[in-house]
Motif scaffolding. Structure first.
Motif, PDB file in Angstrom:
ATOM      1  N   MET A 153       0.818  -1.197   0.000  1.00  0.00           N
ATOM      2  CA  MET A 153       0.000   0.000   0.000  1.00  0.00           C
ATOM      3  C   MET A 153       0.865   1.265   0.000  1.00  0.00           C
ATOM      4  SD  MET A 153      -3.024  -0.930  -0.159  1.00  0.00           S
ATOM      5  CE  MET A 153      -3.740  -2.512  -0.171  1.00  0.00           C
ATOM      6  N   ASP A 154       2.084   1.133   0.464  1.00  0.00           N
ATOM      7  CA  ASP A 154       2.951   2.313   0.528  1.00  0.00           C
ATOM      8  C   ASP A 154       3.224   2.922  -0.847  1.00  0.00           C
ATOM      9  OD1 ASP A 154       3.115   2.076   3.272  1.00  0.00           O
ATOM     10  OD2 ASP A 154       4.959   0.889   3.206  1.00  0.00           O
ATOM     11  N   SER A 155       3.191   2.100  -1.896  1.00  0.00           N
ATOM     12  CA  SER A 155       3.493   2.611  -3.233  1.00  0.00           C
ATOM     13  C   SER A 155       2.295   3.315  -3.882  1.00  0.00           C
ATOM     14  CB  SER A 155       3.979   1.481  -4.129  1.00  0.00           C
ATOM     15  OG  SER A 155       2.960   0.533  -4.326  1.00  0.00           O
ATOM     16  N   LEU A 156       1.124   3.217  -3.274  1.00  0.00           N
ATOM     17  CA  LEU A 156      -0.050   3.912  -3.822  1.00  0.00           C
ATOM     18  C   LEU A 156       0.123   5.421  -3.681  1.00  0.00           C
ATOM     19  CD1 LEU A 156      -2.964   1.779  -2.350  1.00  0.00           C
ATOM     20  CD2 LEU A 156      -2.262   1.887  -4.734  1.00  0.00           C
ATOM     21  N   PRO A 157      -0.414   6.187  -4.620  1.00  0.00           N
ATOM     22  CA  PRO A 157      -0.348   7.646  -4.474  1.00  0.00           C
ATOM     23  C   PRO A 157      -1.224   8.097  -3.308  1.00  0.00           C
ATOM     24  CG  PRO A 157      -1.769   7.047  -6.302  1.00  0.00           C
ATOM     25  CD  PRO A 157      -1.139   5.779  -5.806  1.00  0.00           C
ATOM     26  N   GLU A 158      -0.984   9.303  -2.868  1.00  0.00           N
ATOM     27  CA  GLU A 158      -1.783   9.857  -1.777  1.00  0.00           C
ATOM     28  C   GLU A 158      -3.210  10.110  -2.270  1.00  0.00           C
ATOM     29  OE1 GLU A 158      -1.120  13.990  -0.070  1.00  0.00           O
ATOM     30  OE2 GLU A 158      -0.178  12.684   1.419  1.00  0.00           O
ATOM     31  N   PHE A 159      -4.199   9.681  -1.491  1.00  0.00           N
ATOM     32  CA  PHE A 159      -5.610   9.911  -1.807  1.00  0.00           C
ATOM     33  C   PHE A 159      -6.107  11.048  -0.935  1.00  0.00           C
ATOM     34  CE2 PHE A 159      -5.088   5.262  -2.429  1.00  0.00           C
ATOM     35  CZ  PHE A 159      -5.427   5.170  -3.763  1.00  0.00           C
ATOM     36  N   LEU A 160      -6.530  12.124  -1.555  1.00  0.00           N
ATOM     37  CA  LEU A 160      -7.085  13.234  -0.792  1.00  0.00           C
ATOM     38  C   LEU A 160      -8.595  13.119  -0.772  1.00  0.00           C
ATOM     39  CD1 LEU A 160      -4.860  16.166  -2.081  1.00  0.00           C
ATOM     40  CD2 LEU A 160      -4.592  14.815   0.013  1.00  0.00           C
ATOM     41  N   VAL A 161      -9.168  13.253   0.412  1.00  0.00           N
ATOM     42  CA  VAL A 161     -10.616  13.142   0.567  1.00  0.00           C
ATOM     43  C   VAL A 161     -11.144  14.361   1.314  1.00  0.00           C
ATOM     44  CG1 VAL A 161     -10.658  10.615   0.514  1.00  0.00           C
ATOM     45  CG2 VAL A 161     -10.340  11.768   2.682  1.00  0.00           C
ATOM     46  N   PRO A 162     -12.342  14.818   0.960  1.00  0.00           N
ATOM     47  CA  PRO A 162     -12.914  15.949   1.699  1.00  0.00           C
ATOM     48  C   PRO A 162     -13.224  15.535   3.126  1.00  0.00           C
ATOM     49  CG  PRO A 162     -14.439  15.155   0.003  1.00  0.00           C
ATOM     50  CD  PRO A 162     -13.196  14.346  -0.103  1.00  0.00           C
TER      51      PRO A 162
ATOM     52  N   LEU B 201      -7.847  16.229   2.896  1.00  0.00           N
ATOM     53  CA  LEU B 201      -6.801  15.607   3.706  1.00  0.00           C
ATOM     54  C   LEU B 201      -6.486  14.218   3.175  1.00  0.00           C
ATOM     55  CD1 LEU B 201      -8.048  16.611   7.275  1.00  0.00           C
ATOM     56  CD2 LEU B 201      -6.312  17.734   5.878  1.00  0.00           C
ATOM     57  N   PRO B 202      -5.262  13.724   3.422  1.00  0.00           N
ATOM     58  CA  PRO B 202      -4.904  12.390   2.938  1.00  0.00           C
ATOM     59  C   PRO B 202      -5.704  11.296   3.648  1.00  0.00           C
ATOM     60  CG  PRO B 202      -3.034  13.425   4.053  1.00  0.00           C
ATOM     61  CD  PRO B 202      -4.163  14.393   4.068  1.00  0.00           C
ATOM     62  N   PHE B 203      -6.131  10.307   2.866  1.00  0.00           N
ATOM     63  CA  PHE B 203      -6.832   9.152   3.412  1.00  0.00           C
ATOM     64  C   PHE B 203      -5.807   8.226   4.040  1.00  0.00           C
ATOM     65  CE2 PHE B 203      -8.742   4.916   3.116  1.00  0.00           C
ATOM     66  CZ  PHE B 203      -9.981   5.170   3.694  1.00  0.00           C
ATOM     67  N   ASP B 204      -6.129   7.643   5.182  1.00  0.00           N
ATOM     68  CA  ASP B 204      -5.239   6.719   5.877  1.00  0.00           C
ATOM     69  C   ASP B 204      -5.136   5.411   5.091  1.00  0.00           C
ATOM     70  OD1 ASP B 204      -3.807   5.149   7.619  1.00  0.00           O
ATOM     71  OD2 ASP B 204      -5.290   5.214   9.231  1.00  0.00           O
ATOM     72  N   LYS B 205      -3.973   5.158   4.488  1.00  0.00           N
ATOM     73  CA  LYS B 205      -3.785   3.961   3.651  1.00  0.00           C
ATOM     74  C   LYS B 205      -3.888   2.669   4.459  1.00  0.00           C
ATOM     75  CE  LYS B 205      -0.825   6.302   0.357  1.00  0.00           C
ATOM     76  NZ  LYS B 205       0.531   6.340  -0.202  1.00  0.00           N
ATOM     77  N   ALA B 206      -3.743   2.744   5.766  1.00  0.00           N
ATOM     78  CA  ALA B 206      -3.879   1.548   6.603  1.00  0.00           C
ATOM     79  C   ALA B 206      -5.308   1.018   6.585  1.00  0.00           C
ATOM     80  CB  ALA B 206      -3.457   1.856   8.035  1.00  0.00           C
ATOM     81  N   LYS B 207      -6.252   1.835   6.139  1.00  0.00           N
ATOM     82  CA  LYS B 207      -7.652   1.421   6.070  1.00  0.00           C
ATOM     83  C   LYS B 207      -8.013   0.778   4.732  1.00  0.00           C
ATOM     84  CE  LYS B 207      -9.224   4.897   9.331  1.00  0.00           C
ATOM     85  NZ  LYS B 207     -10.084   6.057   9.540  1.00  0.00           N
ATOM     86  N   ILE B 208      -7.033   0.639   3.841  1.00  0.00           N
ATOM     87  CA  ILE B 208      -7.270   0.037   2.528  1.00  0.00           C
ATOM     88  C   ILE B 208      -6.865  -1.427   2.587  1.00  0.00           C
ATOM     89  CG2 ILE B 208      -6.654   0.060   0.088  1.00  0.00           C
ATOM     90  CD1 ILE B 208      -6.004   3.045   0.414  1.00  0.00           C
ATOM     91  N   PHE B 209      -7.763  -2.314   2.164  1.00  0.00           N
ATOM     92  CA  PHE B 209      -7.500  -3.747   2.167  1.00  0.00           C
ATOM     93  C   PHE B 209      -7.572  -4.268   0.737  1.00  0.00           C
ATOM     94  CE2 PHE B 209      -9.155  -2.663   6.300  1.00  0.00           C
ATOM     95  CZ  PHE B 209      -8.270  -3.308   7.151  1.00  0.00           C
ATOM     96  N   PRO B 210      -6.614  -5.117   0.327  1.00  0.00           N
ATOM     97  CA  PRO B 210      -6.619  -5.632  -1.049  1.00  0.00           C
ATOM     98  C   PRO B 210      -7.941  -6.286  -1.456  1.00  0.00           C
ATOM     99  CG  PRO B 210      -4.536  -6.143  -0.008  1.00  0.00           C
ATOM    100  CD  PRO B 210      -5.437  -5.560   1.058  1.00  0.00           C
ATOM    101  N   CYS B 211      -8.629  -6.930  -0.522  1.00  0.00           N
ATOM    102  CA  CYS B 211      -9.894  -7.572  -0.881  1.00  0.00           C
ATOM    103  C   CYS B 211     -10.947  -6.540  -1.298  1.00  0.00           C
ATOM    104  CB  CYS B 211     -10.405  -8.444   0.258  1.00  0.00           C
ATOM    105  SG  CYS B 211     -10.784  -7.549   1.765  1.00  0.00           S
ATOM    106  N   SER B 212     -10.768  -5.293  -0.891  1.00  0.00           N
ATOM    107  CA  SER B 212     -11.693  -4.236  -1.310  1.00  0.00           C
ATOM    108  C   SER B 212     -11.621  -4.018  -2.810  1.00  0.00           C
ATOM    109  CB  SER B 212     -11.373  -2.928  -0.594  1.00  0.00           C
ATOM    110  OG  SER B 212     -11.542  -3.067   0.790  1.00  0.00           O
ATOM    111  N   TYR B 213     -10.424  -4.136  -3.382  1.00  0.00           N
ATOM    112  CA  TYR B 213     -10.280  -3.989  -4.828  1.00  0.00           C
ATOM    113  C   TYR B 213     -11.004  -5.118  -5.558  1.00  0.00           C
ATOM    114  CZ  TYR B 213      -6.772  -0.388  -4.097  1.00  0.00           C
ATOM    115  OH  TYR B 213      -6.129   0.756  -3.730  1.00  0.00           O
ATOM    116  N   ARG B 214     -10.897  -6.326  -5.032  1.00  0.00           N
ATOM    117  CA  ARG B 214     -11.564  -7.476  -5.633  1.00  0.00           C
ATOM    118  C   ARG B 214     -13.084  -7.281  -5.602  1.00  0.00           C
ATOM    119  NH1 ARG B 214     -10.954 -12.936  -6.817  1.00  0.00           N
ATOM    120  NH2 ARG B 214     -12.616 -14.278  -6.029  1.00  0.00           N
TER     121      ARG B 214
END
Length: 68
Positions: A1-10, A23-36
């Motif tokens: 997840m570290d290689s993903l670009p920064e996601f800015l969210v309102p 503000l940047p979205f917390d990448k720790a909240k992103i799970f690979p299964c979400s993409y699936r």
């Protein structure tokens, strides 16, 4: 997840009154299964036949695919 670009969210911030900042979205909240799940849901929404989606997702049971 570290290689993903920064996601800015309102985000509503109350430190300076009530304002919305990007503000940047917390990448720790992103799970690979979400993409699936997103991949499957978008195909289902686009009208892909359930048996084709079952094959794409490598589901053994059609009932698993039908949840989308």
């Amino acid at each position: 997840m570290d290689s993903l670009p920064e996601f800015l969210v309102p985000t509503v911030v109350t430190a300076k009154g009530r304002v919305t900042e990007m503000l940047p979205f917390d990448k720790a909240k992103i799970f690979p299964c979400s993409y699936r799940h997103t991949y499957a849901q978008r195909h289902a929404d686009a009208g892909v036949a359930p048996d084709a989606l079952q094959s794409f997702m490598d589901h053994r049971q059609l009932t698993t695919t039908q949840q989308y």
